[in-house]
Design an enzyme around this catalytic site. Structure first.
Site, mmCIF file in Angstrom:
data_model
loop_
_atom_site.group_PDB
_atom_site.id
_atom_site.type_symbol
_atom_site.label_atom_id
_atom_site.label_comp_id
_atom_site.label_asym_id
_atom_site.label_seq_id
_atom_site.Cartn_x
_atom_site.Cartn_y
_atom_site.Cartn_z
ATOM 1 N N THR A 126 3.884 2.825 -0.355
ATOM 2 C CA THR A 126 5.155 2.224 -0.759
ATOM 3 C C THR A 126 5.127 1.809 -2.222
ATOM 4 O O THR A 126 6.132 1.922 -2.938
ATOM 5 C CB THR A 126 5.479 1.004 0.121
ATOM 6 O OG1 THR A 126 5.285 1.335 1.503
ATOM 7 C CG2 THR A 126 6.912 0.551 -0.086
ATOM 8 N N CYS A 139 1.422 5.458 5.283
ATOM 9 C CA CYS A 139 1.161 4.047 4.982
ATOM 10 C C CYS A 139 -0.343 3.889 5.101
ATOM 11 O O CYS A 139 -0.948 4.381 6.067
ATOM 12 C CB CYS A 139 1.870 3.118 5.962
ATOM 13 S SG CYS A 139 1.359 1.381 5.790
ATOM 14 N N ARG A 145 5.837 -4.785 -0.957
ATOM 15 C CA ARG A 145 6.602 -3.725 -1.606
ATOM 16 C C ARG A 145 7.849 -3.348 -0.826
ATOM 17 O O ARG A 145 8.912 -3.098 -1.402
ATOM 18 C CB ARG A 145 5.726 -2.484 -1.803
ATOM 19 C CG ARG A 145 4.724 -2.588 -2.939
ATOM 20 C CD ARG A 145 3.642 -3.617 -2.741
ATOM 21 N NE ARG A 145 2.873 -3.369 -1.521
ATOM 22 C CZ ARG A 145 2.154 -4.291 -0.883
ATOM 23 N NH1 ARG A 145 2.118 -5.544 -1.316
ATOM 24 N NH2 ARG A 145 1.487 -3.994 0.220
#
Length: 236
Positions: A85, A195, A49
């Protein structure tokens, strides 16, 4: 009839396992049968991504849509995905599905606001940072979000890509610790583990700093959505 959670995974595989684990972990249940039914598509064919956002890499949307539709056909009543993301592409994916699709970053912003956080430090991929998806969500609630310096961000990316994604637990954490020190020095009350590899990193490297784990927040939101009961903090 009990409802089902669908996990659009593979971004990456360990983060997918972590989300599934946290769905089980946060559910208040005394037997196997009291847990939530979960369908998982760990689709490792989904292109990176961050590369798609920053450098014209392969478009991840077609594979993400295939996974979402596959989970829908499997009977999922709500979809969730363990990749911050990837939420940059959220609107492009959701227009192809009828199933409700929880938004990890929105859920995290709501939880931070509920906790009274006013200033947070974002630890995330370059793609997530530059896309502005966290900043947009947090500004809606009047919260300030700060990111590491360019040098600090390089160390965050190293832990994500060269550490957790590559399975290298010998990577030096000196630079990563410096990036976290920098954010806390600028007044961050908590660190947003933006993340889905980072909650894994915090656990495997035994990092103990005030943080919000979007993976756990999303897991709890999904359990509530399908009518499950979430354990109170500290309960086992």
């Amino acid at each position: 009839m009990k409802k089902t959670i669908g996990i659009l995974g593979g971004m990456g595989p360990l983060a997918t396992c972590d989300l599934f684990h946290k769905v089980v972990e946060v559910t208040e249940a005394g037997t196997d049968q009291e847990h939530i039914r979960v369908c998982v598509d760990s689709n490792t064919e989904i292109p990176d991504r961050t590369a798609a956002i920053l450098s014209g890499g392969a478009d991840p949307v077609p594979e993400m849509v295939r996974s979402a539709l596959r989970l829908e056909c499997m009977g999922a009543d709500v979809l969730i995905m363990p990749c911050n993301t990837a939420h940059y592409f959220y609107d492009q994916v959701t227009r192809f599905v009828r199933t409700p699709f929880l938004h990890m970053i929105e859920e995290t912003a709501k939880e931070a606001d509920r906790l009274g956080i006013r200033k947070a430090g974002l630890l995330a991929t370059d793609g997530t940072c530059r896309s502005g998806v966290y900043g947009k969500a947090f500004r809606k609630y009047g919260m300030e979000l700060i990111s590491p310096s360019e040098e600090g961000q390089k160390h965050v990316m190293d832990v994500i890509y060269k550490g957790i994604k590559a399975g290298d637990l010998t990577i030096s954490l000196d630079g990563f610790n410096g990036a976290m020190d920098e954010l806390e020095g600028k007044g961050a009350e908590v660190l947003i583990l933006g993340c889905t590899e980072l909650p894994v990193a915090f656990e495997q490297f035994q990092i103990s700093r005030p943080n919000l784990d979007p993976t756990r927040i999303l897991a709890a939101a999904a359990v509530r959505f399908v009518g499950g009961k979430v354990k109170e903090p500290g309960s086992r």
